[in-house]
Write an enzyme that holds these catalytic residues in place. Structure first.
Site, PDB file in Angstrom:
ATOM      1  N   TYR A 228       0.963  -1.414  -0.078  1.00  0.00           N
ATOM      2  CA  TYR A 228      -0.065   0.434  -0.070  1.00  0.00           C
ATOM      3  C   TYR A 228       0.624   1.278  -0.341  1.00  0.00           C
ATOM      4  O   TYR A 228       0.447   2.168  -0.807  1.00  0.00           O
ATOM      5  CB  TYR A 228      -1.210   0.112   0.657  1.00  0.00           C
TER       6      TYR A 228
ATOM      7  N   TYR B 158       4.933  -5.586  16.828  1.00  0.00           N
ATOM      8  CA  TYR B 158       4.919  -4.962  15.859  1.00  0.00           C
ATOM      9  C   TYR B 158       6.364  -3.497  15.968  1.00  0.00           C
ATOM     10  O   TYR B 158       7.209  -3.891  15.094  1.00  0.00           O
ATOM     11  CB  TYR B 158       4.040  -4.120  15.133  1.00  0.00           C
TER      12      TYR B 158
END
Ligand code: UFG
Length: 327
Positions: free
Chosen positions: A11, A140
């Site tokens: 993206y 993350y």
């Protein structure tokens, strides 16, 4: 410059690659297509491969005489990083180190790295400046912070120039409607809300309405994907071996979940049913950037300054690509 865009089929990477290309750079995309899309990359520009294949990366950088790397390749599902940290440590840290080592071996001295607001965890101050303590609350965010540290160490030891760009919430799509957001699974608010408008979902769940915010829903700083891309272009222009930049990329304006849904209702004309559900674990109440440093250093201004104009570009994409890239 000749630029290797790693993760350039994803993206953020695909939008940035296009902006680099339009600015006259020679762009090569390296992607394993695990989450990326072949059709998001211009024909003849994609090299399929793994981040962990250091020999292939080194050879590629030498063969294409690469002068700079943009590194977008990462797993980015916060919840999954908690349940499957091995996947995140292996790819986001192991893969990034392999990429950095390949750069050192090939003599490439410049890198722009996708970092994240998730490196801040739950910030003490809003808006968030680059001085805020980086205390991630999930694997993350931690993997991204580790690579920021690795970049600092590699820069010192091997004379790399790097920019760590800490994104807030990337959103929207290229205004011509060719590129957009297509995640599988989709977890992000705006595409999910627009899927309701398309009739692909019955309703949107609002994850908590009892946060300490004016309407009780979480506030985020949504930044248009092309504004992110332009910041990458400008960061690259500034990079010199041995120098570093750490910059927040946001608009400085927050929008609540409720405000995003309302903007989607106005843009699409659809009533978009919403239900309140439980809080999602690990969601800080408010994340808004102080991006004044990026604006000054990069001479950069976000062009999309309100949530409705960002949503309008996303709607343009989702309406014309109801099933995404279909590849
Ligand atoms: N939300 C809902 N309902 C949904 C989906 C999301 O209410 O169905 C809410 C979330 O709780 C959050 C907001 O909408 O308050 C935005 O959620 P997103 O999932 O779109 O984005 P996040 O803020 O969770 O995630 C972004 C990036 C991550 C990054 C994270 C750092 O996408 O890569 O910010 O906090 F790690």
């Amino acid at each position: 410059m000749k630029i290797l865009v790693v993760g350039g089929a994803g993206y953020v990477g695909s939008h940035a690659a296009r902006i680099l290309d339009r600015a006259g750079h020679e762009v090569w995309v390296y992607d394993n297509l695990c989450y990326g899309h072949r059709s998001a990359v211009p024909k003849g520009r994609l090299i399929e491969g793994s981040l962990l294949d250091g020999a292939k990366l080194t050879e590629l950088m030498q063969a294409k005489q690469i002068e700079a790397v943009m590194h977008f390749a990462a797993y980015a599902y916060v919840g999954e990083s908690v349940t499957d940290p091995s996947k995140y440590y292996g790819n986001n840290i192991g893969g990034s180190i392999s990429l950095l080592d390949a750069m050192v071996a090939a003599g490439v001295k410049r890198i722009v790295f996708s970092s994240t607001t998730a490196t801040y965890g739950v910030p003490e101050q809003i808006p968030i400046t680059e001085q805020e303590k980086q205390q991630p609350i999930n694997p993350y965010g931690f993997t991204k912070l580790v690579i920021e540290q690795a970049l600092a160490d590699y820069a010192r030891a091997y004379d790399l120039g790097y920019a760590a760009l800490r994104y807030f919430n990337a959103a929207g799509a290229s205004p011509d409607g060719d590129l957009g957001e297509d995640h599988d699974p989709e977890t992000h608010l705006i595409p999910l809300v627009l899927q309701v408008a398309l009739g692909q979902r019955e309703q949107i769940s609002i994850f908590g309405d009892d946060y300490p915010t004016p309407d009780g829903t979480c506030i985020r700083d949504y930044i248009h994907i092309d504004d992110l891309g332009t910041a990458h272009l400008k960061a690259l222009d500034l990079l010199e071996p041995g120098q570093s930049l750490q910059l927040n990329l946001g608009t400085g304006r927050g929008a609540s979940v409720q405000e995003v849904i309302d903007a989607c209702r106005r843009v699409t004309g659809h009533p978009i049913p919403a239900v309140i559900s439980a809080r999602r674990e690990g969601d800080p109440p408010e994340l808004v950037a102080d991006s004044s440093l990026a604006q000054r250093v990069l001479d950069w201004q976000p062009q999309y300054n309100d949530i409705e104009s960002i949503v309008a570009t996303a709607w343009n994409w989702h309406r014309s690509h109801p099933n995404g890239y279909e590849d």
